[in-house]
Design a protein around this motif. Structure first.
Motif, PDB file in Angstrom:
ATOM      1  N   UNK A  89       0.846  -1.189   0.000  1.00 49.01           N
ATOM      2  CA  UNK A  89       0.000   0.000   0.000  1.00 49.01           C
ATOM      3  C   UNK A  89       0.879   1.236   0.000  1.00 49.01           C
ATOM      4  N   UNK A  90       0.426   2.336  -0.565  1.00 50.35           N
ATOM      5  CA  UNK A  90       1.201   3.583  -0.503  1.00 50.35           C
ATOM      6  C   UNK A  90       1.533   3.919   0.948  1.00 50.35           C
ATOM      7  N   UNK A  91       2.704   4.524   1.148  1.00 52.26           N
ATOM      8  CA  UNK A  91       3.164   4.782   2.505  1.00 52.26           C
ATOM      9  C   UNK A  91       2.144   5.565   3.310  1.00 52.26           C
ATOM     10  N   UNK A  92       1.534   6.560   2.700  1.00 57.81           N
ATOM     11  CA  UNK A  92       0.626   7.414   3.456  1.00 57.81           C
ATOM     12  C   UNK A  92      -0.616   6.664   3.905  1.00 57.81           C
ATOM     13  N   UNK A  93      -0.933   5.529   3.240  1.00 56.81           N
ATOM     14  CA  UNK A  93      -2.144   4.793   3.576  1.00 56.81           C
ATOM     15  C   UNK A  93      -1.853   3.551   4.404  1.00 56.81           C
ATOM     16  N   UNK A  94      -0.590   3.290   4.706  1.00 53.55           N
ATOM     17  CA  UNK A  94      -0.228   2.060   5.400  1.00 53.55           C
ATOM     18  C   UNK A  94      -0.967   1.953   6.722  1.00 53.55           C
ATOM     19  N   UNK A  95      -0.997   3.018   7.488  1.00 53.76           N
ATOM     20  CA  UNK A  95      -1.733   3.064   8.740  1.00 53.76           C
ATOM     21  C   UNK A  95      -2.251   4.489   8.916  1.00 53.76           C
ATOM     22  N   UNK A  96      -3.541   4.634   8.877  1.00 50.28           N
ATOM     23  CA  UNK A  96      -4.117   5.970   8.972  1.00 50.28           C
ATOM     24  C   UNK A  96      -3.673   6.651  10.253  1.00 50.28           C
ATOM     25  N   UNK A  97      -3.240   7.875  10.149  1.00 51.64           N
ATOM     26  CA  UNK A  97      -2.839   8.653  11.308  1.00 51.64           C
ATOM     27  C   UNK A  97      -1.466   8.319  11.852  1.00 51.64           C
ATOM     28  N   UNK A  98      -0.735   7.466  11.162  1.00 55.20           N
ATOM     29  CA  UNK A  98       0.612   7.073  11.617  1.00 55.20           C
ATOM     30  C   UNK A  98       1.621   7.698  10.667  1.00 55.20           C
ATOM     31  N   UNK A  99       2.360   8.664  11.148  1.00 51.11           N
ATOM     32  CA  UNK A  99       3.242   9.432  10.282  1.00 51.11           C
ATOM     33  C   UNK A  99       4.452   8.610   9.864  1.00 51.11           C
ATOM     34  N   UNK A 100       4.849   8.804   8.599  1.00 50.73           N
ATOM     35  CA  UNK A 100       6.074   8.179   8.119  1.00 50.73           C
ATOM     36  C   UNK A 100       7.286   8.810   8.806  1.00 50.73           C
ATOM     37  N   UNK A 101       8.309   8.016   8.993  1.00 49.02           N
ATOM     38  CA  UNK A 101       9.567   8.503   9.563  1.00 49.02           C
ATOM     39  C   UNK A 101      10.562   8.634   8.417  1.00 49.02           C
ATOM     40  N   UNK A 102      11.212   9.780   8.254  1.00 50.20           N
ATOM     41  CA  UNK A 102      12.088   9.994   7.094  1.00 50.20           C
ATOM     42  C   UNK A 102      13.385   9.199   7.196  1.00 50.20           C
ATOM     43  N   UNK A 103      14.070   9.140   6.053  1.00 46.22           N
ATOM     44  CA  UNK A 103      15.386   8.517   5.980  1.00 46.22           C
ATOM     45  C   UNK A 103      16.466   9.514   6.411  1.00 46.22           C
ATOM     46  N   UNK A 104      17.582   8.984   6.825  1.00 43.11           N
ATOM     47  CA  UNK A 104      18.778   9.818   6.954  1.00 43.11           C
ATOM     48  C   UNK A 104      19.124  10.361   5.575  1.00 43.11           C
ATOM     49  N   UNK A 105      19.753  11.519   5.540  1.00 41.87           N
ATOM     50  CA  UNK A 105      20.051  12.171   4.265  1.00 41.87           C
ATOM     51  C   UNK A 105      20.901  11.275   3.373  1.00 41.87           C
ATOM     52  N   UNK A 106      20.646  11.352   2.081  1.00 45.92           N
ATOM     53  CA  UNK A 106      21.371  10.518   1.124  1.00 45.92           C
ATOM     54  C   UNK A 106      22.846  10.893   1.030  1.00 45.92           C
ATOM     55  N   UNK A 107      23.198  12.104   1.451  1.00 43.73           N
ATOM     56  CA  UNK A 107      24.598  12.528   1.436  1.00 43.73           C
ATOM     57  C   UNK A 107      25.158  12.674   2.836  1.00 43.73           C
TER      58      UNK A 107
ATOM     59  N   UNK B 195      13.292  11.541  14.929  1.00 44.39           N
ATOM     60  CA  UNK B 195      13.499  10.149  14.526  1.00 44.39           C
ATOM     61  C   UNK B 195      13.769  10.039  13.025  1.00 44.39           C
ATOM     62  N   UNK B 196      14.673   9.134  12.667  1.00 54.72           N
ATOM     63  CA  UNK B 196      14.994   8.921  11.252  1.00 54.72           C
ATOM     64  C   UNK B 196      15.490   7.484  11.072  1.00 54.72           C
ATOM     65  N   UNK B 197      15.186   6.940   9.917  1.00 56.59           N
ATOM     66  CA  UNK B 197      15.665   5.605   9.574  1.00 56.59           C
ATOM     67  C   UNK B 197      17.025   5.723   8.897  1.00 56.59           C
ATOM     68  N   UNK B 198      18.019   5.098   9.485  1.00 55.03           N
ATOM     69  CA  UNK B 198      19.342   5.050   8.874  1.00 55.03           C
ATOM     70  C   UNK B 198      19.469   3.685   8.194  1.00 55.03           C
ATOM     71  N   UNK B 199      19.223   3.663   6.900  1.00 56.00           N
ATOM     72  CA  UNK B 199      19.096   2.389   6.188  1.00 56.00           C
ATOM     73  C   UNK B 199      19.503   2.595   4.731  1.00 56.00           C
ATOM     74  N   UNK B 200      20.777   2.906   4.528  1.00 53.17           N
ATOM     75  CA  UNK B 200      21.270   3.233   3.193  1.00 53.17           C
ATOM     76  C   UNK B 200      21.315   2.005   2.283  1.00 53.17           C
TER      77      UNK B 200
END
Length: 746
Positions: free
Chosen positions: A42-60, A255-260
């Motif tokens: 499912x699209x990230x925004x619809x995965x769980x209503x009201x549950x905010x996505x956590x961003x990635x660590x910067x690509x650089x 909070x951020x996901x560090x998952x390069x």
């Protein structure tokens, strides 16, 4: 660790991997078919209503400049906790190896704790083996498009590819949808990171368990992991959850996901936890793995299952082969450490490598325990890779590493030095990569570079250098020995450094520039040690280790430990500003050097109120008479001594960074003058008028500044010195370029 035993960093000398041909739609079809069978995400925004996505660590993302909060990662470990680390994850894995097909069937129960203050509705897994599924992964694309060289550059042939496939993922019995993502903006064909959208969010502080079935096709060992014949090195093989960093940790403000993605030069970063792994192989296969073997092996249907358990680590690797000889075992016992069982696995053709590797490992246990802190685990397993599987050598995993293998390891040989160095280097990663657990994606200098520096300190203490010679040259009395830090200097790109030491592992000018993570970091730490003192720097490293073990320090945390441990903030901050957060060449040279008699000069002088002209003819006669009289009075005078003083002038040119510099001028009478200076001005001139003529002028006479791009222009003599013109240093460097092409980037 890293691309392990890369002695130095001459990436440009390694043969380039031949260009991988575009394999086209047919090659990608099996993988596309496998992907089609997976549940649609499912699209990230619809995965769980009201549950905010956590961003990635910067690509650089690269060197962190803001120190972590004091309570980051649960705060410093005091030693009275129930576990060595604040365990975030637990893996229970069952793996069955098919050694004929080189495949692994795996079942994994992954339990993960949400350390953040917000609910988590999606988690991310690394599938590192997918770097080797086709020429279209981020790893292979960088190698092809950027012309990066990797370690020994073993080419990938048809049938050599490998991959990891998720078969099933469930949370509490409910199917989990997944899709591949590219956090760093890599090609859409890269499948080394997968997003799992959870049916049930994980509340702050709560844990969840994922049941995962997976299948691996191991690649032919071309880059760290894989098989050759019956030999299997199984590394980065299981679905591994990324790191959720929280505010105050490694510069994070939210909070951020560090998952390069798995980049060609990048390595690994993961949470501490516990591993309980059961490995099933044919019963005639020997298995070595991370951790302690627990319980009795279980035999059934011609196969045997062995169980290995290890807590407070962040990775797990293993090996299996039916050609291993009887393992060579030893033990280490030291203050503060448990009794450590050391095991060496090797093939019969490399039996002579086993004892040296065992001894180097035991010696490393003693040195690292004494200079940093006691080794906390009960096992170390060392693997000597077999013939034609050298690319599996020189890699590190918790309590488990691969060394190298050489035909001749007699004492005093180059290959014996290489075996000792690689063994020490890979063991050392158990501290800098294993226990300190820095982020090797974003800050590789904290592992590769600092480990390289500490290895060279150990070799220096052992008085073990590199004999740059041959048996014939030894017979005629020519046997130069190159000290370890001199070798590091040769690989440090001092002429034109391409990237700051704190740069991440993938955003690099070249493979050679990535190699400076090793050599230039070691060289920089050498120069820092010379500036602050050996004992002060060791005190700082002990503080760094004690404060950050079983946590995840950043470069800023390391910098602050150095400042506190040495008490020399200005020196530490200068070096970090010049070399870690930016890149500055160091280049001081002696541009001019002269020492001439200060003779009286012609012209008018005033004597007794009258002007008198001193003519050239009269002065020449007076000078000659005075010299004759002086020689008669001083028949044993040295060359450069006489009745007239000498005016000595030295012009120093500065084409690089401001470093505290020393100039020493030596005179014919044995005296010397020493000047210490610094500053950003492009040149400085120094002069003395003395009774003795100068003989030589030398910058950095004590060898404190190994970052200087050219040592040959640091010294001048008034008389010609033919040894310098022969440029032995340049000749040795050229020879070493060829030699270390075999050893680079292990």
């Amino acid at each position: 660790m890293a691309q392990s035993h890369r002695l130095l960093s001459w990436g440009t000398t390694m043969p380039r991997i031949r260009a991988l041909a575009a394999l086209g739609f047919l090659l990608c079809l099996p993988f596309a078919t496998a992907a089609a069978k997976q549940p649609a995400a499912a699209p990230a925004a619809q995965a769980n209503a009201g549950c905010a996505d956590i961003p990635f660590a910067a690509a650089n993302a690269a060197a962190v400049s803001v120190p972590s909060a004091p309570d980051a990662w649960g705060g410093p470990r005091k030693g009275d906790e129930a576990t060595l680390s604040d365990r975030v994850v637990r893996y229970e894995i069952q793996a069955t190896l098919d050694p004929a097909k080189h495949t692994i069937d795996g079942k994994q129960k992954l339990t993960w704790r949400n350390r953040s203050a917000q609910p988590v509705c999606a988690v991310y897994l690394h599938l590192y083996l997918n770097a080797f599924e086709s020429a279209n992964s981020t790893f292979m694309t960088e190698q092809r498009n950027l012309s990066f060289a990797f370690r020994s550059d073993v080419p990938i042939e048809d049938g050599d590819w490998g991959y990891s496939r998720l078969q099933k993922v469930q949370q509490g019995g409910q199917a989990v949808k997944w899709r591949y993502v590219q956090p760093d903006g890599g090609p859409s064909t890269d499948r080394t990171v997968v997003r799992l959208d959870l049916p049930q969010p994980v509340a702050p502080g709560a844990s969840t368990t994922l049941d995962i079935d997976f299948f691996n096709q191991l690649p032919r060992v071309t880059a760290r992991t894989g098989y050759y014949g019956t030999f299997h090195l199984v590394a980065q093989w299981f679905p591994k959850i990324g790191v959720l960093e929280t505010p105050g940790e490694r510069g994070a403000t939210a909070p951020r996901w560090n998952v390069h993605e798995f980049h060609m030069h990048s390595e690994f970063y993961a949470d501490f936890g516990e591993y309980d792994v059961r490995i099933t192989v044919p019963k005639d296969y020997t298995v070595g793995a991370t951790g302690e073997e627990t319980g009795a092996p279980v035999e059934r249907d011609g196969k045997i299952t062995r169980r290995f358990v290890q807590g407070d680590v962040h990775d797990f690797a293993w090996t299996a082969d039916n050609r291993y000889a009887k393992p060579l075992d030893g033990t280490y016992e030291g203050p503060g450490s448990p009794k450590v069982k050391v095991r060496v696995l090797y093939h019969p053709e490399y039996e002579n490598n086993a004892q040296p590797a065992l001894q180097a490992t035991i010696d490393s246990l003693a040195y690292f325990s004494r200079t940093l802190g006691p080794y906390p685990y009960k096992t170390v397993t060392v693997v000597i890779p077999p013939f034609n599987a050298q690319e599996a050598g020189g890699m590190e995993y918790p309590t488990f590493f691969t060394a190298s293998s050489y035909k001749n390891v007699d004492p005093g040989t180059l290959t014996r030095y290489a075996l000792d160095f690689v063994t020490i280097h890979e063991f050392g990663h158990g501290y800098f990569y294993g226990i300190l657990a820095s982020n090797e994606f974003e800050e590789p200098m904290l592992d590769e570079g600092l480990n390289e520096y500490w290895d060279q300190r150990m070799l220096r203490e052992r008085k073990q250098g590199l004999d740059v010679t041959t048996p014939f040259l030894k017979k005629i009395g020519f046997a130069p020995n190159l000290a370890g830090f001199d070798m590091e200097r040769l690989g440090a790109m001092n002429d034109a450094p391409g990237d700051a030491l704190g740069q991440n592992s993938w955003n690099r000018m070249s493979s050679r520039s990535y190699g400076t993570v090793y050599a230039r970091t070691a060289t920089t730490m050498h120069d820092l040690e010379q500036a602050v003192g050996k004992e002060a720097l060791e005190r700082a490293f002990k503080l760094y280790y004690a404060r950050w073990k079983f946590r995840h320090p950043s470069i800023a945390d390391f910098r602050e430990a150095l400042i506190e441990g040495t008490g020399q903030r200005a020196t530490v901050e200068r070096i970090f500003a010049q070399q870690v957060y930016s890149t500055r060449k160091v280049d001081d040279s002696i541009a001019q050097f002269s020492s001439k008699e200060a003779l009286p000069v012609p012209g008018y002088v005033e004597r007794g109120g009258k002007r008198i002209e001193l003519t050239s003819e009269a002065l020449d006669k007076a000078v000659a008479d005075k010299r004759k009289a002086w020689k008669e009075k001083h028949p044993k005078a040295k060359e450069g001594e006489g009745p007239f003083p000498y005016r000595t002038m030295v012009l120093v040119k500065r084409d690089g960074a401001d470093v505290p510099q020393t100039l020493r001028v030596t005179f014919a009478d044995g005296s010397s003058e020493t000047v210490r200076f610094s500053g950003t001005q492009p040149w400085q001139r120094f002069s003395w008028t003395k009774r003795s003529k100068a003989v030589s002028a030398q910058l950095d006479p004590d060898g404190n500044i190994n970052l200087d791009r050219n040592k040959l222009d640091n010294g001048r003599t008034l008389e010609s010195d033919r040894s310098a013109t022969r440029r032995w240093t340049g000749d040795v460097a050229a020879a070493l370029q060829t030699l270390f092409a075999m050893l680079v980037s292990l």
